[in-house]
Structure formats: structure tokens, C-alpha cells
Design a protein around this motif. Structure first.
Motif, PDB file in Angstrom:
ATOM      1  N   ASP A   1       0.849  -1.191   0.000  1.00 25.87           N
ATOM      2  CA  ASP A   1       0.000   0.000   0.000  1.00 25.87           C
ATOM      3  C   ASP A   1       0.886   1.243   0.000  1.00 25.87           C
ATOM      4  OD1 ASP A   1      -2.343   1.584   0.178  1.00 25.87           O
ATOM      5  OD2 ASP A   1      -2.171   1.651   2.367  1.00 25.87           O
ATOM      6  N   VAL A   2       0.568   2.216  -0.824  1.00 30.73           N
ATOM      7  CA  VAL A   2       1.381   3.430  -0.920  1.00 30.73           C
ATOM      8  C   VAL A   2       1.139   4.342   0.273  1.00 30.73           C
ATOM      9  CG1 VAL A   2       1.780   5.527  -2.267  1.00 30.73           C
ATOM     10  CG2 VAL A   2       1.553   3.330  -3.425  1.00 30.73           C
ATOM     11  N   ARG A   3      -0.114   4.527   0.645  1.00 25.14           N
ATOM     12  CA  ARG A   3      -0.450   5.501   1.701  1.00 25.14           C
ATOM     13  C   ARG A   3      -0.579   4.799   3.045  1.00 25.14           C
ATOM     14  NH1 ARG A   3      -4.490  10.017  -0.227  1.00 25.14           N
ATOM     15  NH2 ARG A   3      -3.988  10.562   1.908  1.00 25.14           N
ATOM     16  N   MET A   4       0.460   4.956   3.856  1.00 27.03           N
ATOM     17  CA  MET A   4       0.467   4.417   5.222  1.00 27.03           C
ATOM     18  C   MET A   4       1.088   5.471   6.127  1.00 27.03           C
ATOM     19  SD  MET A   4       1.725   0.447   4.787  1.00 27.03           S
ATOM     20  CE  MET A   4       3.316   0.875   4.093  1.00 27.03           C
ATOM     21  N   PRO A   5       0.684   5.501   7.400  1.00 28.87           N
ATOM     22  CA  PRO A   5       1.317   6.437   8.335  1.00 28.87           C
ATOM     23  C   PRO A   5       2.765   6.013   8.600  1.00 28.87           C
ATOM     24  CG  PRO A   5      -0.251   5.023   9.477  1.00 28.87           C
ATOM     25  CD  PRO A   5      -0.376   4.713   8.009  1.00 28.87           C
ATOM     26  N   GLY A   6       3.583   6.963   9.005  1.00 26.39           N
ATOM     27  CA  GLY A   6       4.988   6.655   9.255  1.00 26.39           C
ATOM     28  C   GLY A   6       5.705   6.470   7.935  1.00 26.39           C
ATOM     29  N   MET A   7       6.395   5.361   7.798  1.00 25.60           N
ATOM     30  CA  MET A   7       7.087   5.062   6.541  1.00 25.60           C
ATOM     31  C   MET A   7       6.044   4.647   5.507  1.00 25.60           C
ATOM     32  SD  MET A   7       9.996   2.173   5.634  1.00 25.60           S
ATOM     33  CE  MET A   7      10.881   2.430   7.136  1.00 25.60           C
TER      34      MET A   7
ATOM     35  N   ILE B   1       7.769  -5.624  -6.584  1.00 22.31           N
ATOM     36  CA  ILE B   1       6.830  -4.903  -5.725  1.00 22.31           C
ATOM     37  C   ILE B   1       5.667  -4.428  -6.580  1.00 22.31           C
ATOM     38  CG2 ILE B   1       6.493  -2.869  -4.265  1.00 22.31           C
ATOM     39  CD1 ILE B   1       9.537  -2.984  -3.680  1.00 22.31           C
ATOM     40  N   ILE B   2       4.449  -4.737  -6.121  1.00 22.36           N
ATOM     41  CA  ILE B   2       3.234  -4.191  -6.733  1.00 22.36           C
ATOM     42  C   ILE B   2       2.714  -3.134  -5.769  1.00 22.36           C
ATOM     43  CG2 ILE B   2       0.883  -4.638  -7.529  1.00 22.36           C
ATOM     44  CD1 ILE B   2       1.708  -7.542  -8.064  1.00 22.36           C
ATOM     45  N   LEU B   3       2.706  -1.890  -6.219  1.00 29.98           N
ATOM     46  CA  LEU B   3       2.198  -0.793  -5.388  1.00 29.98           C
ATOM     47  C   LEU B   3       0.682  -0.711  -5.535  1.00 29.98           C
ATOM     48  CD1 LEU B   3       4.864   1.949  -6.113  1.00 29.98           C
ATOM     49  CD2 LEU B   3       4.612   0.602  -4.029  1.00 29.98           C
ATOM     50  N   VAL B   4       0.008  -0.460  -4.414  1.00 34.29           N
ATOM     51  CA  VAL B   4      -1.446  -0.355  -4.389  1.00 34.29           C
ATOM     52  C   VAL B   4      -1.816   0.996  -3.793  1.00 34.29           C
ATOM     53  CG1 VAL B   4      -3.597  -1.377  -3.557  1.00 34.29           C
ATOM     54  CG2 VAL B   4      -1.608  -2.840  -3.976  1.00 34.29           C
TER      55      VAL B   4
ATOM     56  N   PHE C   1       1.765  -1.703 -10.654  1.00 30.99           N
ATOM     57  CA  PHE C   1       0.963  -0.739  -9.936  1.00 30.99           C
ATOM     58  C   PHE C   1      -0.491  -1.140 -10.118  1.00 30.99           C
ATOM     59  CE2 PHE C   1       0.784   3.404  -8.020  1.00 30.99           C
ATOM     60  CZ  PHE C   1      -0.484   3.859  -8.328  1.00 30.99           C
ATOM     61  N   ILE C   2      -1.272  -1.029  -9.057  1.00 31.92           N
ATOM     62  CA  ILE C   2      -2.696  -1.329  -9.167  1.00 31.92           C
ATOM     63  C   ILE C   2      -3.458  -0.342  -8.288  1.00 31.92           C
ATOM     64  CG2 ILE C   2      -2.735  -3.076  -7.335  1.00 31.92           C
ATOM     65  CD1 ILE C   2      -4.636  -4.690  -9.231  1.00 31.92           C
ATOM     66  N   ALA C   3      -4.594   0.140  -8.799  1.00 29.96           N
ATOM     67  CA  ALA C   3      -5.387   1.138  -8.081  1.00 29.96           C
ATOM     68  C   ALA C   3      -6.568   0.479  -7.376  1.00 29.96           C
ATOM     69  CB  ALA C   3      -5.885   2.205  -9.058  1.00 29.96           C
ATOM     70  N   LYS C   4      -6.923   1.063  -6.225  1.00 32.03           N
ATOM     71  CA  LYS C   4      -8.121   0.644  -5.501  1.00 32.03           C
ATOM     72  C   LYS C   4      -9.314   1.351  -6.119  1.00 32.03           C
ATOM     73  CE  LYS C   4      -5.716   0.228  -1.076  1.00 32.03           C
ATOM     74  NZ  LYS C   4      -5.585   0.802   0.253  1.00 32.03           N
TER      75      LYS C   4
ATOM     76  N   ASP D   1      -9.551  -4.887  -8.621  1.00 30.95           N
ATOM     77  CA  ASP D   1     -10.280  -5.955  -9.314  1.00 30.95           C
ATOM     78  C   ASP D   1      -9.608  -7.273  -8.919  1.00 30.95           C
ATOM     79  OD1 ASP D   1     -10.832  -7.998 -11.245  1.00 30.95           O
ATOM     80  OD2 ASP D   1     -11.511  -6.464 -12.646  1.00 30.95           O
ATOM     81  N   PRO D   2     -10.323  -8.179  -8.247  1.00 25.61           N
ATOM     82  CA  PRO D   2      -9.713  -9.419  -7.768  1.00 25.61           C
ATOM     83  C   PRO D   2      -9.038 -10.235  -8.880  1.00 25.61           C
ATOM     84  CG  PRO D   2     -11.873  -9.156  -6.803  1.00 25.61           C
ATOM     85  CD  PRO D   2     -11.726  -8.073  -7.834  1.00 25.61           C
ATOM     86  N   TRP D   3      -9.678 -10.328 -10.031  1.00 24.17           N
ATOM     87  CA  TRP D   3      -9.111 -11.110 -11.135  1.00 24.17           C
ATOM     88  C   TRP D   3      -7.805 -10.491 -11.607  1.00 24.17           C
ATOM     89  CZ3 TRP D   3      -7.797 -10.298 -16.225  1.00 24.17           C
ATOM     90  CH2 TRP D   3      -7.535 -11.444 -16.967  1.00 24.17           C
ATOM     91  N   VAL D   4      -7.769  -9.170 -11.751  1.00 25.85           N
ATOM     92  CA  VAL D   4      -6.557  -8.479 -12.204  1.00 25.85           C
ATOM     93  C   VAL D   4      -5.439  -8.669 -11.184  1.00 25.85           C
ATOM     94  CG1 VAL D   4      -5.540  -6.216 -12.692  1.00 25.85           C
ATOM     95  CG2 VAL D   4      -7.781  -6.800 -13.626  1.00 25.85           C
TER      96      VAL D   4
END
Length: 195
Positions: free
Chosen positions: A59-65, A85-88, A109-112, A115-118
Motif C-alpha cells: 500500500d502506498v499511503r500508510m502512516p509513518g514510513m 513490488i506491486i504498489l497499491v 501498480f494497481i489502483a483501488k 479488481d480481484p481477477w486483475v
């Protein structure tokens, strides 16, 4: 297929939100791999130093690092720099995150909303690559590693023969090259080594 190749690979899932971890586990469960959770960038780095992963879902957006900083740290370490690494991330800032992520060395890279299949398809590509790399590594260790060392030694003899004796016996060279071809053929999948 040997048992070590049949063993599941490990996938690291990094997200600070429990519901996202649960969702990713549900989506990736049908792949029958070992899923490891991390709730922060720090936990992810510790996990990566403890075991080998076929792929990291981060996940890209997390608190801290955040995910980008975590990815950069993963790519800096010799032990982990080759792990894909696949960034979400959510849709906001998607293009900027994608650009920065690829610049750091993220593989995909994959956006929220995901899609489960993707997601399964993308992860499965990296799992297959990991399996192939393990298979290749196994072929070059043990008996095959000894055979490769023997082949290298024979090639060195041929090079020395050519270098030291420009008028070397052509028949002797052909025989030595044929031996090397057989040895290499025996190492190749389905190879019999009969030349």
C-alpha cells in the motif's frame, strides 16, 4: 517437480488497515501461497530480512514510513532488491504515485478498488517467475553445479590449448569440444548428453 519447487511461495501483503489485509488475503487465497502480513513499512522490512518473498503487495499511503519509502528501502538492500513490488493505492494521486513508484523500481501498480481477477493475474505472473528462478537455481547447484564446474574446466583447457598452441591438433580440439557439448546437453531439460 521436486518437493521444494512444489512448496508454496511467500507473498508479503503490506497495508496499515486490517480490512484491506483481510480483503487481499481473500483475493489471493485461491493461489494457495503463503501469505504474510505487515501493518507498516517497518514491519515489512523486518519480514523481508527474515524470509524470501516471491512478490510484495505494498500500500502506498500508510502512516509513518509510506509505501514509496518502504519500496525504496527494499530496493536498496542487496538481499531484497530483486523482489518485485506491486504498489497499491487509491485513485487520488494515482499517476504521480505510479511515476514515483516505477522510478524507485516497483514492478507494477494497481489502483483501488482492486479488481480481484486483475490482482490474482498480476501476482500469479510474479509467482511463476519466482518458481522459474528457483528451478534454475536448483539446476545450478548440487550435481549440476559440479557438472558446470567440470564444463568450465574443460572450456578453460580448450582455451589454453588454443592460446598456447596455435598449431594445435584439430582432431584433439574437435574431441574436446564434443565432450563439452555432451556435458552441456546433459544439463539441459530433456537433454541426454549424447551429442
Amino acid at each position: 517437480m521436486s518437493t521444494s519447487l512444489a512448496t508454496p511461495s511467500s507473498i508479503l501483503i503490506v497495508d496499515d488497515m486490517e480490512e484491506n489485509l483481510i480483503a487481499f488475503e481473500a483475493v489471493l487465497g485461491p493461489l494457495h501461497q503463503h501469505l504474510v502480513r505487515a501493518r507498516s513499512g517497518e514491519q515489512a522490512l523486518k519480514a523481508m530480512l527474515r524470509q524470501e518473498f516471491a512478490v510484495v503487495l505494498l500500500d502506498v499511503r500508510m502512516p509513518g514510513m509510506d509505501g514509496l519509502e518502504t519500496a525504496a528501502n527494499i530496493k536498496r538492500l542487496d538481499q531484497t532488491k530483486h523482489v518485485p513490488i506491486i504498489l497499491v493505492t487509491g485513485t487520488e494521486g494515482g499517476a504521480d504515485y505510479a511515476y514515483r513508484g516505477y522510478a524507485i523500481g516497483a514492478a507494477d501498480f494497481i489502483a483501488k478498488p482492486v479488481d480481484p481477477w486483475v490482482l490474482r493475474t498480476k501476482v500469479n505472473v510474479f509467482l511463476e517467475l519466482h518458481r522459474k528462478n528457483r528451478e534454475l537455481a536448483m539446476r545450478t547447484t548440487g550435481a549440476d553445479g559440479d557438472r558446470l564446474a567440470e564444463i568450465t574446466e574443460r572450456l578453460t583447457e580448450i582455451v589454453l590449448l588454443l592460446r598456447d598452441r596455435p598449431d594445435a591438433d584439430t582432431g584433439e580440439l574437435v574431441d574436446r569440444i564434443t565432450e563439452v557439448e555432451r556435458a552441456v546437453g546433459a544439463l539441459l531439460p530433456g537433454g541426454t548428453g549424447t551429442g
